[in-house]
Design an enzyme around this catalytic site. Sequence first.
Site, PDB file in Angstrom:
ATOM      1  N   CYS A   7     -59.611  99.881 102.659  1.00  0.00           N
ATOM      2  CA  CYS A   7     -60.899 100.486 103.071  1.00  0.00           C
ATOM      3  C   CYS A   7     -60.701 101.891 103.821  1.00  0.00           C
ATOM      4  O   CYS A   7     -59.542 102.233 103.393  1.00  0.00           O
ATOM      5  CB  CYS A   7     -61.773  99.594 103.949  1.00  0.00           C
ATOM      6  N   SER A   8     -61.682 102.560 104.340  1.00  0.00           N
ATOM      7  CA  SER A   8     -61.517 103.827 104.816  1.00  0.00           C
ATOM      8  C   SER A   8     -60.582 104.164 105.834  1.00  0.00           C
ATOM      9  O   SER A   8     -59.643 104.876 106.083  1.00  0.00           O
ATOM     10  CB  SER A   8     -62.930 104.618 105.239  1.00  0.00           C
TER      11      SER A   8
END
Length: 103
Positions: A7-8
């Site tokens: 994810c980010s």
Amino acid sequence: MKIFLCCSAGMSTSMLVNKMQQAAKQMGIECEINAYSISEFEDRLKENDVCLVAPQVKFQFENFKHRAEEQGKACGLIEMIDYGMMKGDEILNQAIALYSSLK
């Protein structure tokens, strides 16, 4: 089977990792599941079997999938609805299917 979620920042998926671990325990499946940021993708790919890409970084999916395939690993994109509803069991099943496709 070793699974990592990408994810980010590597933090928003921690709840999902917990849900997946609970689902694995209920299903009697032995696996290791972790979450990392997209900046760690290359290093983490080497030590895992399956990468699942979170919807917020789907712009990286095609690149990550290509890199995973080059190394004989599986990579999938987590569905937005499954991610949003924290469906750990569904996402674990996705990882299992991807892992099975490697054999």
